[in-house]
Every structure is written in structure tokens, then in C-alpha cells.
Enzyme design. Structure first.
Site, PDB file in Angstrom:
ATOM      1  N   GLN A 139       0.797  -1.219   0.000  1.00  0.00           N
ATOM      2  CA  GLN A 139       0.000   0.000   0.000  1.00  0.00           C
ATOM      3  C   GLN A 139       0.834   1.276   0.000  1.00  0.00           C
ATOM      4  OE1 GLN A 139      -2.677  -1.768   3.281  1.00  0.00           O
ATOM      5  NE2 GLN A 139      -4.079  -0.479   2.137  1.00  0.00           N
ATOM      6  N   HIS A 155       0.987  -9.164   4.760  1.00  0.00           N
ATOM      7  CA  HIS A 155      -0.139  -8.265   4.552  1.00  0.00           C
ATOM      8  C   HIS A 155      -0.519  -8.361   3.071  1.00  0.00           C
ATOM      9  CE1 HIS A 155      -2.238  -4.633   6.564  1.00  0.00           C
ATOM     10  NE2 HIS A 155      -2.862  -4.839   5.418  1.00  0.00           N
ATOM     11  N   ASN A 187      -1.800 -10.621   8.611  1.00  0.00           N
ATOM     12  CA  ASN A 187      -2.806  -9.578   8.745  1.00  0.00           C
ATOM     13  C   ASN A 187      -4.124 -10.057   8.140  1.00  0.00           C
ATOM     14  OD1 ASN A 187      -3.690  -6.648   9.139  1.00  0.00           O
ATOM     15  ND2 ASN A 187      -4.197  -7.020   6.995  1.00  0.00           N
ATOM     16  N   GLU A 188      -5.156 -10.106   8.943  1.00  0.00           N
ATOM     17  CA  GLU A 188      -6.514 -10.365   8.461  1.00  0.00           C
ATOM     18  C   GLU A 188      -6.598 -11.566   7.516  1.00  0.00           C
ATOM     19  OE1 GLU A 188      -8.440  -6.878   6.938  1.00  0.00           O
ATOM     20  OE2 GLU A 188      -8.246  -5.797   8.820  1.00  0.00           O
ATOM     21  N   TYR A 207     -13.237  -1.862  12.302  1.00  0.00           N
ATOM     22  CA  TYR A 207     -13.777  -0.719  11.549  1.00  0.00           C
ATOM     23  C   TYR A 207     -15.258  -0.493  11.827  1.00  0.00           C
ATOM     24  CZ  TYR A 207      -9.299  -0.556   9.220  1.00  0.00           C
ATOM     25  OH  TYR A 207      -7.951  -0.427   8.982  1.00  0.00           O
ATOM     26  N   GLU A 254      -5.329  -1.970  14.000  1.00  0.00           N
ATOM     27  CA  GLU A 254      -5.856  -1.041  12.987  1.00  0.00           C
ATOM     28  C   GLU A 254      -7.210  -0.522  13.442  1.00  0.00           C
ATOM     29  OE1 GLU A 254      -6.292  -2.404   8.914  1.00  0.00           O
ATOM     30  OE2 GLU A 254      -4.323  -3.370   9.005  1.00  0.00           O
ATOM     31  N   TRP A 301      -5.066   3.271  11.531  1.00  0.00           N
ATOM     32  CA  TRP A 301      -4.953   3.009  10.107  1.00  0.00           C
ATOM     33  C   TRP A 301      -5.471   4.250   9.408  1.00  0.00           C
ATOM     34  CZ3 TRP A 301      -2.395  -0.560   7.441  1.00  0.00           C
ATOM     35  CH2 TRP A 301      -2.496  -0.435   6.035  1.00  0.00           C
ATOM     36  N   GLU A 312      -5.596   1.787  -1.434  1.00  0.00           N
ATOM     37  CA  GLU A 312      -6.636   1.083  -0.677  1.00  0.00           C
ATOM     38  C   GLU A 312      -7.179  -0.112  -1.491  1.00  0.00           C
ATOM     39  OE1 GLU A 312      -7.549   0.812   2.349  1.00  0.00           O
ATOM     40  OE2 GLU A 312      -9.304  -0.400   1.890  1.00  0.00           O
ATOM     41  N   TRP A 313      -6.277  -1.032  -1.811  1.00  0.00           N
ATOM     42  CA  TRP A 313      -6.628  -2.317  -2.434  1.00  0.00           C
ATOM     43  C   TRP A 313      -7.571  -2.127  -3.621  1.00  0.00           C
ATOM     44  CZ3 TRP A 313      -2.817  -5.051  -0.916  1.00  0.00           C
ATOM     45  CH2 TRP A 313      -2.320  -4.929   0.390  1.00  0.00           C
TER      46      TRP A 313
HETATM   47  C1  PNW Z   1      -7.914  -3.723   6.261  1.00  0.00           C
HETATM   48  N1  PNW Z   1     -13.598  -5.646   3.881  1.00  0.00           N
HETATM   49  O1  PNW Z   1      -8.510  -4.200   5.110  1.00  0.00           O
HETATM   50  C2  PNW Z   1      -6.454  -3.881   5.929  1.00  0.00           C
HETATM   51  O2  PNW Z   1      -5.701  -4.538   6.908  1.00  0.00           O
HETATM   52  C3  PNW Z   1      -5.812  -2.644   5.428  1.00  0.00           C
HETATM   53  O3  PNW Z   1      -4.745  -2.992   4.603  1.00  0.00           O
HETATM   54  C4  PNW Z   1      -6.841  -1.773   4.750  1.00  0.00           C
HETATM   55  O4  PNW Z   1      -6.284  -0.678   4.095  1.00  0.00           O
HETATM   56  C5  PNW Z   1      -7.827  -1.323   5.804  1.00  0.00           C
HETATM   57  O5  PNW Z   1      -8.387  -2.432   6.483  1.00  0.00           O
HETATM   58  C6  PNW Z   1      -8.958  -0.466   5.272  1.00  0.00           C
HETATM   59  O6  PNW Z   1      -9.721  -1.184   4.358  1.00  0.00           O
HETATM   60  C7  PNW Z   1      -9.793  -4.534   4.902  1.00  0.00           C
HETATM   61  O7  PNW Z   1     -13.928  -5.463   2.705  1.00  0.00           O
HETATM   62  C8  PNW Z   1     -10.215  -4.468   3.584  1.00  0.00           C
HETATM   63  O8  PNW Z   1     -14.371  -6.104   4.742  1.00  0.00           O
HETATM   64  C9  PNW Z   1     -11.476  -4.836   3.253  1.00  0.00           C
HETATM   65  C10 PNW Z   1     -12.321  -5.276   4.240  1.00  0.00           C
HETATM   66  C11 PNW Z   1     -11.911  -5.365   5.558  1.00  0.00           C
HETATM   67  C12 PNW Z   1     -10.639  -4.979   5.886  1.00  0.00           C
END
Ligand code: PNW
Length: 470
Positions: A25, A126, A170-171, A300, A375, A422, A429-430
């Protein structure tokens, strides 16, 4: 008489304050100094996969601006920085020889942090799997777990004398269910059986990597994993079954093996039509359950679910049901209910009470396991005004609410050791590309110039005082 200002709320002594980023990222330099390709290079260069065709080729150019970014962290006053290591930068093919120039980058980063009295918190994975390992089968394939453990050992040997805290994955929820289930993340596959096999090999890889880190790092090193647990709530008692299903698939699929050495029976039963779980071999669940010093929690928003009675269109307000696949395997009768706003620009509802509840649940279910918020943050599009100021009061409000929620959990007995925003700066952002800005520091997409947002000033005050304003 002047009114006495309401008191600030204090965090415990020694609370670790930080910001977080991830390699793909922020780094850029995707083809430099011997870095190999990852699944995110392939994915982001495939038309239609990422909004606006954005890629991480340049990102924030952190690879070249690392000294400037280290000074930025020091100016923020944070005590810790959570970054991730790009596996294909240090081992370009995923297995085999180490790329010394890649390793040197992380060694310099760690030294630069320590020189500024900032604790390095290193995440090993990650999401940027070396493309060669995906070509050999990726996370649904057992060998990837073994190669991940080898990579962890290499990292422990190289940096284990200096990295105080390690995070294996990570996740893994995102890796397994978004990468192989819904296909919105790399490698973009939509195969539910493969997603569940990926869950298992992530669990196994985590345990083996944790053990390798333990064996190669200083005795004082802490080993952890970061999960994005889904705090699911029902609308009424009737919805308990929907909550249970989501909790099994999203949370206990990881918490079970990692913390208790066994998959939950109900998960195996729920998913029986998709897989017989025969990829779980004798001893795997035990291997996944390596002792941990901390559990990393990314939070989040909570999700609201109910059992779908089959009438009318099924509500899919979590935003994950469009497209060819779904992350919610064997959950066809679960609805995701639209929650009352406000929302961030990701469309995620803002509700900090879920964080308090989640932390208290972890404290209850896993007593004695220290927790860390690895995060938490929000995407808002604020950019500098004519005077160069970024007035992101909605982000300040989001952070304020969530830090208050952390304090509420601590008051309730949860052992929360730290908090990482975060993100340090706006980044890739992916699947959403650069348009979604999570940073407390603004990054100009043309000049890559860093500008403090109001939230960065606010956060500096919080971390340097160790307290939250009223
Ligand atoms: C996390 N969803 O990602 C990641 O750990 C980070 O790299 C990312 O930038 C951040 O949260 C904000 O998105 C997620 O779609 C991405 O549920 C997508 C999801 C959840 C977490």
C-alpha cells in the site's frame, strides 16, 4: 466564574501508541532492487480489478522516502510503527534465496525506528503473496503454509534481535474469503472450497511461523497475529442463528485453531456441503495453536445480521454479495441489514460500541490474552484547502469515539496494550485504489508530498499526553 474544563481520560501507563501501513500500500518500487512480483502486482495490472486502474507501482514511494517518513513518525510522537514486510522483496520467488537488497531495506527501516525510539511492529504477511507461490496453488495449497514458515524463520534470523513485536498474518479473513471466495482481492478466485482450504493453510502457516519466530527471535520478542473479527449482532432473538453462523465462519475459524487448537464443530457442519475438511491433517490444529503473547484486533465497524425468510430480495448491506462470488460461504439464508448512519466513504457504518463489545467478548472468552488494536481508522476524502490545511474533523470524531470505546473496554477489564491508527498516510486502498483516503497525513497523488491533516495534529496531542480530551 470560568467553567472547569471536563477532565481528560487517561490511558494506562505503557500503552503503546502507533500508526500502521502495509508494504504494497505504501512502498512502490515494485520492480526495484530485485523484488519479485506478488499477486497484487498481477491483480492490480489486470484491467477491471482495481478502481480507476490504480496499482501499487509507485504507491507513496515510501521505499525511496523512508528517511522522510521516519522523521514524520518521530514528529508525530508515536511510540510504535506497524509496517509489513513484502515477502517477494526479501524472497522474490517465495522460496529459495534471500534478496539481500530487499532485506537491507527492512533492516534500515528497523534501525531507523529504533534510533528514533519507535518500536518496530512487523507484520510478515499483509496480502502480497509471491506470484510464484500462487502459480503453485496459493493458500489453498498446503505447501504455501510451509513456505510461509520458512520465510518467517528467515525474518526472525535477520531482524529478531531488533523487532520487539511480530505479527504473522494480517486479516487472514480477507486473504481467504476475499482472495479466494468473493474474488475482490488478489488473486481474484471465486471458489468456496478453495477459500476454506485457504483458511486452514493460513491457520497452519500462522502457527508454524509463530513457532519459527519464537525460535529465532530474542526471548523478549512478542509474537502475535492480527484478525479482523466481525462483531455480528442480531436484530432480535430470532437472529441468533445468523449471528452464530457469521461468528463461526469469520471469527472462530481462526480463533478456534489459533487459540484453542481445534476447529469449531459447528463450522465444520455448516460448511459440510462445500468441503469435508480433509485438508486438515493430524496435528495441524495443534500446530496452529502456537502460544501467543498478544492478539491483534483490527476494527472498523460492526455488522447487523438476520435470518432471511426467503421473501423479497435478500439484504446484502455488508457490500460483499455483489459479483461472481461471496465471502459468506454457506450463508445463503443470512441477511446483512443496512445499519443507521453515519458512514465513512467506504460505506462502513460508524459505531464504536461494537469495539467495546468485541474487546469485552475477547476478554471473556480468552482471559489472560493481552489485546492490541492493530488497525482502526476511517476513509474520508478531505484534501488541503487553499491555505494547505486539511480539515478532517469527521476523522477526528471517528478516532475520538473509538479511543473512548477502547477506554470503556479497559474500564470493563479488557487488557488492551496499544492502539494503531490506520493509516499513517493516504495509500493504495486495495480494490478501491487511491480514491479512498485513510491517512492522518495527506499524500498528494501528483507530487507525493505529505501534509498533516488536522487528525494528525490531534493524534499527536493524544499520544504525547497519553490521554483523550473530553
Ligand atoms: C484492512 N472488507 O482491510 C487492511 O488490513 C488494510 O490494509 C486496509 O487498508 C484497511 O483495512 C482499510 O480497508 C480490509 O472489505 C479491507 O471487509 C477490506 C475489508 C476489511 C478490511
Amino acid at each position: 466564574m470560568p467553567a472547569t474544563p471536563p477532565p481528560r481520560r487517561n490511558f494506562p501507563a505503557g500503552f503503546l501508541w502507533g500508526t500502521a501501513t502495509a508494504a504494497y500500500q505504501v512502498e512502490g518500487a515494485a520492480a526495484e532492487d530485485g523484488r519479485g512480483p506478488s499477486i497484487w502486482d498481477t491483480f492490480s495490472h489486470t484491467p477491471g480489478r482495481v478502481d480507476a486502474g490504480d496499482t501499487g507501482d509507485v504507491a507513496c514511494d515510501h521505499y525511496h522516502r523512508v528517511e522522510e517518513d521516519l522523521d514524520l513518525l518521530a514528529d508525530l510522537g508515536v511510540g510504535a510503527y506497524r509496517f509489513s514486510v513484502s515477502w517477494p522483496r526479501v524472497i522474490p520467488g517465495g522460496r529459495g534465496p534471500v534478496n539481500p537488497r530487499g532485506m537491507d531495506f527492512y533492516s534500515r527501516l528497523v534501525d531507523g525506528l529504533i534510533a528514533r525510539n519507535i518500536e518496530p511492529v512487523a507484520t510478515l504477511y499483509h496480502w502480497d503473496l509471491p506470484q510464484e507461490l500462487e502459480d503453485a496453488g496459493g493458500w489453498p495449497h498446503r505447501d504455501t503454509a510451509l513456505r510461509f514458515a520458512d520465510y518467517a524463520r528467515t525474518m526472525g534470523q535477520a531482524l529478531g534481535d531488533r523487532v520487539r513485536t511480530w505479527i504473522t498474518l494480517n486479516e487472514p479473513w480477507c486473504t481467504a474469503y476475499l482472495g479466494y471466495g468473493s474474488g475482490v482481492h488478489a488473486p481474484g478466485r471465486t471458489d468456496p472450497a478453495a477459500a476454506l482450504a485457504a483458511v486452514h493453510h493460513l491457520d497452519l502457516g500462522h502457527g508454524l511461523a509463530a513457532q519459527a519466530l519464537r525460535e529465532t527471535s530474542a526471548p523478549s520478542a512478542q509474537v502475535s497475529v492480527t484478525l479482523n473479527l466481525h462483531h455480528a449482532r442480531g436484530e432480535s432473538e430470532r437472529d441468533a442463528e445468523a449471528v452464530r453462523r457469521i461468528d463461526a465462519l469469520a471469527n472462530r475459524a481462526f480463533l478456534g485453531p489459533m487459540l484453542e487448537g481445534a476447529y469449531p464443530r459447528d463450522l465444520i457442519e455448516d460448511t459440510a456441503a462445500v468441503t469435508d475438511w480433509s485438508f486438515v491433517r493430524d496435528g495441524d490444529e495443534k500446530a496452529a495453536c502456537a502460544p501467543l503473547d498478544l492478539l491483534g484486533v483490527n476494527y472498523y465497524n460492526p455488522v447487523l445480521v438476520r435470518v432471511w425468510d426467503g421473501s423479497g430480495p435478500r439484504a446484502t448491506a455488508d457490500g460483499h454479495a455483489d459479483g461472481a462470488g461471496t465471502p459468506w460461504i454457506a450463508c445463503d439464508d443470512v441477511e446483512f441489514v443496512q445499519q443507521p448512519g453515519p458512514y465513512t466513504e467506504m460505506g462502513w457504518n460508524i459505531d464504536e460500541t461494537g469495539l467495546t463489545e468485541l474487546l469485552l467478548r475477547l476478554h471473556r472468552d480468552h482471559p489472560g490474552l493481552p489485546l492490541m488494536i492493530t488497525e482502526n481508522g476511517a476513509a474520508f476524502a478531505d484534501v488541503p484547502d487553499a491555505g494547505g490545511r486539511v480539515r478532517d474533523e469527521r476523522r477526528v470524531d471517528y478516532l475520538h469515539r473509538h479511543l473512548g470505546a477502547v477506554l470503556d473496554a479497559i474500564d470493563g477489564g479488557a487488557d488492551v496494550r496499544g492502539y494503531f491508527v490506520w493509516s499513517l498516510m493516504d495509500n493504495f486502498e486495495w480494490a478501491r485504489g487511491y480514491a479512498k483516503r485513510f491517512g492522518i497525513v495527506h499524500v498528494d497523488r501528483d507530487t507525493l508530498e505529505r501534509t498533516w491533516k488536522d487528525s494528525a495534529h490531534w493524534y499527536r496531542d493524544v499520544v504525547t499526553s497519553g490521554s483523550l480530551p473530553a
